[in-house]
Design an enzyme around this catalytic site. Structure first.
Site, mmCIF file in Angstrom:
data_model
loop_
_atom_site.group_PDB
_atom_site.id
_atom_site.type_symbol
_atom_site.label_atom_id
_atom_site.label_comp_id
_atom_site.label_asym_id
_atom_site.label_seq_id
_atom_site.Cartn_x
_atom_site.Cartn_y
_atom_site.Cartn_z
ATOM 1 N N ASP A 134 3.380 13.448 -2.385
ATOM 2 C CA ASP A 134 4.083 12.763 -1.295
ATOM 3 C C ASP A 134 3.496 11.397 -0.968
ATOM 4 O O ASP A 134 3.706 10.869 0.118
ATOM 5 C CB ASP A 134 4.079 13.633 -0.036
ATOM 6 C CG ASP A 134 2.676 13.896 0.489
ATOM 7 O OD1 ASP A 134 1.696 13.661 -0.242
ATOM 8 O OD2 ASP A 134 2.556 14.343 1.653
ATOM 9 N N GLU A 135 2.797 10.788 -1.917
ATOM 10 C CA GLU A 135 2.074 9.558 -1.616
ATOM 11 C C GLU A 135 1.969 8.711 -2.879
ATOM 12 O O GLU A 135 1.733 9.223 -3.971
ATOM 13 C CB GLU A 135 0.684 9.939 -1.111
ATOM 14 C CG GLU A 135 -0.116 8.862 -0.465
ATOM 15 C CD GLU A 135 -1.425 9.412 0.089
ATOM 16 O OE1 GLU A 135 -2.094 8.676 0.823
ATOM 17 O OE2 GLU A 135 -1.791 10.569 -0.226
#
Length: 420
Positions: A134-135
């Protein structure tokens, strides 16, 4: 001072309200339209996806995790206000937030959303380096002609597109380097858009040393014992003095305390390890009990290695006792593999040495270091069964892909099913 409306992308709106859309989410910074390194971080990724799919949970605290015996994988911001954080044992999270809705992780769903997000980022620039599911960090240098807008405007449009298409939100940090971009992204969550430039060093000087990525409790204690509690204190050290006090990592630590970071955005950065783990509903003690989940995890690990085109050159066994004590054991392999049978053969002797009556609540298996997938399980005159093992596993995976995970189950994988 240059400004931007994060809602519609209008540049230099006067006052506190955007005249184009009436929005009040404005960002201003002297270097707003010249910076190009961005850190994109999804807001409570797993929990946000679950709320997106179950709108009745929008006003409820949501925890994504593996039952009362597991740990928190993610928590929405409402749950975080009650003290719930990732990696906290589930029983502690529920004690802090007893009215939370607990949802078991659905990794297939999260991975699908992450892939959509990755595609959207790669439409902005080829220089995208994922850091986790998610990054990611992006370098938008030289893309202004392509998008007919500076990176700040492109990123604001991207954040809006993510909300419309994927139903989740992101926070963005924009800065001259990767470190400052990450710190900026963390300053304004959720739905943030923060910018750091020349003022970063003065701001950093007042911050605790624990603000820096990589400064955990142990290093913070070491720094504190030496009289360094603020980044400004570290930033003032000479390179030679930093090396004398803190060894070979000292100069790099001081540079980061000043906000300096020379790392490039590298889309080809290699994955360092791949792993799988599970938490038991009840503690397991015997080798026979522990071998069942170990085999299942070896199957999962083999599948993940195949999907990424990688192989294991070493195997890591992870165990966590009922008292939350972590044990990690490693072994190097003579030949790279991605076959569950070979992964199990490497991990099982390490497990046998640990399974002496201790109660365990978690087991995991990983591959580190990694090797290219085309070096795995090659024919070997000293091991005539190697090719048959590879063919057998390929056949099993083909059947499972067509008829489902439960179509074929190895005898090793049979036993009381334990969820985590």
């Amino acid at each position: 001072m240059p400004g931007l409306c994060r809602d519609c992308g209008a540049r230099d709106p006067p006052g506190a309200t955007c005249p184009a859309c009436g929005g009040r989410r404005l960002v201003r910074h002297a270097a707003l339209f010249t910076l190009s390194i961005a850190h994109v971080d999804c807001d409570a990724f797993y929990a946000s996806i679950e709320k997106r799919d179950r709108p009745e949970l929008l006003t409820r605290p949501v925890i994504v995790g593996g039952g009362r015996r597991g740990v928190v994988s993610a928590a929405c911001y409402l749950a975080r206000t009650r003290g719930v954080r990732s990696a906290v044992p589930m029983f502690k999270a529920l004690a802090a937030c007893p009215d939370a809705v607990v949802i078991k992780p659905d990794m297939a769903k999260y991975v699908a959303v992450a892939r959509q997000m990755r595609e959207m980022m790669e439409a902005l620039t080829p220089l995208v380096q994922p850091l986790s599911i998610d990054e990611a960090v992006l370098d938008l240098s030289g893309t202004e002609a392509l998008h007919r807008a500076p990176p700040a405007v492109v990123l604001a449009r991207f954040a809006g597109a993510v909300e419309r298409r994927l139903g989740i939100t992101v926070s963005i940090g924009l800065a001259p380097n990767r470190l400052l971009a990450k710190l900026a992204a963390e300053r304004d969550k959720p739905r943030g858009f923060a910018v750091m430039g020349a003022e970063a060093r003065d701001w950093l000087a007042q911050q605790p040393v624990t603000l820096l990525p990589g400064v955990g409790p142990a290093l913070a204690r070491k720094l504190g014992a030496a009289g360094f509690t603020r980044l400004g204190q570290l930033a003032g050290l000479e390179v030679r003095e930093a090396a004398r006090r803190f060894g070979e990592d000292g100069p790099g630590l001081v540079a980061r305390a000043r906000g300096e970071d020379t790392r490039r955005v590298d889309p080809a950065r290699e994955t360092k390890s791949i792993s799988a783990e599970t938490t038991f509903e009840t503690d397991l003690r015997t080798l026979a009990e522990l071998e069942v989940p170990l085999w299942r995890l070896c199957e999962k690990l083999g599948r993940r290695l195949s999907e990424k085109g990688l192989a294991a050159a070493g195997v890591v066994l992870k165990l966590k006792t009922a008292n939350f004590e972590s044990r990690t054991r490693t072994v190097r392999l003579g030949r790279p593999t991605k076959l569950p049978e070979m992964l199990f053969r490497a991990a099982q002797p390490m497990l046998a040495k640990e399974a002496t009556g201790t109660a365990f609540r978690l087991i995991g298996v990983g591959s580190q270091p990694l090797a290219p997938g085309d070096t795995a399980d090659l024919p070997d005159l000293a091991d005539p069964d190697a090719a048959r093992r590879a063919d057998r596993w390929a056949a099993v995976e083909k059947v499972r892909a067509r008829f489902g995970e439960g179509a074929l189950v190895s005898g090793r994988g049979l036993g009381a099913k334990r969820k985590g």
